[in-house]
Design an enzyme around this catalytic site. Structure first.
Site, PDB file in Angstrom:
ATOM      1  N   LYS A 111      44.646  49.415  46.961  1.00 43.25           N
ATOM      2  CA  LYS A 111      45.782  50.299  46.707  1.00 43.25           C
ATOM      3  C   LYS A 111      46.430  50.737  48.019  1.00 43.25           C
ATOM      4  O   LYS A 111      47.651  50.876  48.100  1.00 43.25           O
ATOM      5  CB  LYS A 111      45.367  51.499  45.872  1.00 43.25           C
ATOM      6  CG  LYS A 111      45.160  51.114  44.415  1.00 43.25           C
ATOM      7  CD  LYS A 111      44.770  52.289  43.574  1.00 43.25           C
ATOM      8  CE  LYS A 111      44.363  51.825  42.188  1.00 43.25           C
ATOM      9  NZ  LYS A 111      43.655  52.855  41.434  1.00 43.25           N
ATOM     10  N   LYS A 194      46.499  34.720  30.710  1.00 43.68           N
ATOM     11  CA  LYS A 194      46.335  35.851  29.804  1.00 43.68           C
ATOM     12  C   LYS A 194      47.622  36.643  29.603  1.00 43.68           C
ATOM     13  O   LYS A 194      48.553  36.536  30.399  1.00 43.68           O
ATOM     14  CB  LYS A 194      45.229  36.764  30.323  1.00 43.68           C
ATOM     15  CG  LYS A 194      45.577  37.600  31.550  1.00 43.68           C
ATOM     16  CD  LYS A 194      44.373  38.429  31.959  1.00 43.68           C
ATOM     17  CE  LYS A 194      44.575  39.910  31.857  1.00 43.68           C
ATOM     18  NZ  LYS A 194      45.149  40.594  32.999  1.00 43.68           N
ATOM     19  N   LYS A 197      50.915  42.901  31.378  1.00 49.29           N
ATOM     20  CA  LYS A 197      52.177  43.515  31.824  1.00 49.29           C
ATOM     21  C   LYS A 197      52.699  42.842  33.083  1.00 49.29           C
ATOM     22  O   LYS A 197      53.871  42.513  33.178  1.00 49.29           O
ATOM     23  CB  LYS A 197      51.946  44.997  32.125  1.00 49.29           C
ATOM     24  CG  LYS A 197      51.862  45.855  30.912  1.00 49.29           C
ATOM     25  CD  LYS A 197      53.046  46.783  30.777  1.00 49.29           C
ATOM     26  CE  LYS A 197      53.177  47.235  29.333  1.00 49.29           C
ATOM     27  NZ  LYS A 197      51.971  47.938  28.854  1.00 49.29           N
TER      28      LYS A 197
END
Ligand code: TRP
Length: 329
Positions: A111, A194, A197
């Site tokens: 992150k 898969k 989003k």
């Protein structure tokens, strides 16, 4: 009954991949465990979302989980920020969390790399907040995706450390309950592995028949089988995986035979698949529309969830305060 806690990232509408992953497990777990499912809106602040988006996406998540069948009389469904006791526990856990171990977490490092101009302390202490979410209800099982394994190890470590520091046997060590192991993996129809989003290939539970048809008709296929009974390439297998999930056995067998005798027409398969996905979605979609129009009812459910979560959290915090040495009056 054993206690289960799981946090839901408020990232917008649910898609079929979510449904056959987390949501279906939750639906089963609510019958077998004392479940707390919450919308992790405090966690979402690490990326500075806009205030209106926070409220709206928490509402969307609540509405859609209820529409899928989460039963507020069985499971406690609540919003994290409605239960301030979590923050108090977060503070206590942070006092025994070391800078070095927090910096070494791969999720933190990732992150920090993604948002180099906002490497805030909330990002660093994400694992202690997550541990507080779990330990506040003294949960023993936590359904999570594979990407959460390290956070779960931290949660266990913080539980052990609290017990060791104060010489108590208070927090149980929560074990992960792998969602991936139980779930049917929903493929993308664009040839990617898969549905997700970030892949931008989702069929949402909110999608109507027309939208679904458009998405399904665009699914990637190939030039067709060249020999009877040949193995299906991935993009074709993906379509069959969908048929297996949403269509009848007759429909599946019909197209499987057509594949095997090389007379398959992908257009026909897709049309049927679109109809069957739309039929699967329809009752959920109707409930989403019905519930989202009924804001008074949603408010009531949110309040009821907050109260139940607060009751459990307050009990834990009272004991934690006593253990730490704070007096209760
Ligand atoms: N970190 C989890 C995720 O990104 C969400 C989450 C927050 C969570 N707190 C939790 C999951 C507590 C399980 C238990 O998906």
């Amino acid at each position: 009954m054993e206690t289960v806690v799981s946090g839901i990232r408020p990232t917008g509408n649910l898609h079929l991949g979510n449904y056959f992953g987390a949501v279906k497990s939750f639906l089963q777990m609510q019958n077998e465990y004392n479940c707390y499912f919450f919308i992790a809106d405090w966690h979402s602040l690490t990326t500075r979302p806009k205030p209106e988006n926070i409220v709206n996406s928490a509402r969307t998540i609540l509405t859609e989980y209820l529409a899928c069948g989460i039963d507020p009389d069985k499971a406690t469904i609540y919003t994290q920020s409605d239960v301030p006791e979590v923050l108090e526990l977060y503070l206590y856990l942070n006092m025994n969390a070391y800078l070095g171990e927090m910096e070494r977490c791969t999720t933190f490092k990732e992150k920090a790399r993604k948002q180099p101009d906002n490497v805030n302390a909330g990002l660093l202490t994400y694992p202690t907040l997550m541990a507080a979410d779990i330990l506040i209800h003294k949960a023993v099982k936590v359904p999570v995706g594979k990407d959460q394994e390290q956070n779960m190890e931290m949660a266990r470590k913080f539980a052990r450390r609290f017990n060791a520091v104060y010489g108590v046997d208070f927090f149980p060590e929560p074990s992960s309950f792998s969602l991936a192991a139980k779930a049917v993996k929903i493929p993308g129809l664009d040839g990617s592995g898969k549905m997700g989003k970030s892949e931008g290939n989702c069929i949402y539970l909110m999608d109507d028949a027309v939208t679904i048809r458009k998405k399904v008709m665009k699914a990637v296929t190939d030039a067709g089988p060249t020999a009877p009974y040949s193995e299906k390439p991935e993009v074709i297998q993906n379509l069959f995986t969908f048929l297996d999930i949403v269509s009848s056995k007759e429909t599946y067998d019909f197209f499987d035979e057509k594949w095997n005798d090389c007379s398959i027409r992908y257009g026909d398969l897709k049309k049927q698949l679109a109809v069957d996905i739309a039929a699967f979605n329809a009752p959920i979609r109707e409930r989403i529309l019905e519930y989202s129009a009924n804001t008074a009812w949603l408010d009531k459910i949110a309040r009821q969830g907050a109260e139940k979560a607060h009751e459990s959290a307050a009990k834990t915090i009272k004991e934690v305060r006593e253990i730490i040495g704070f007096r209760t009056y």
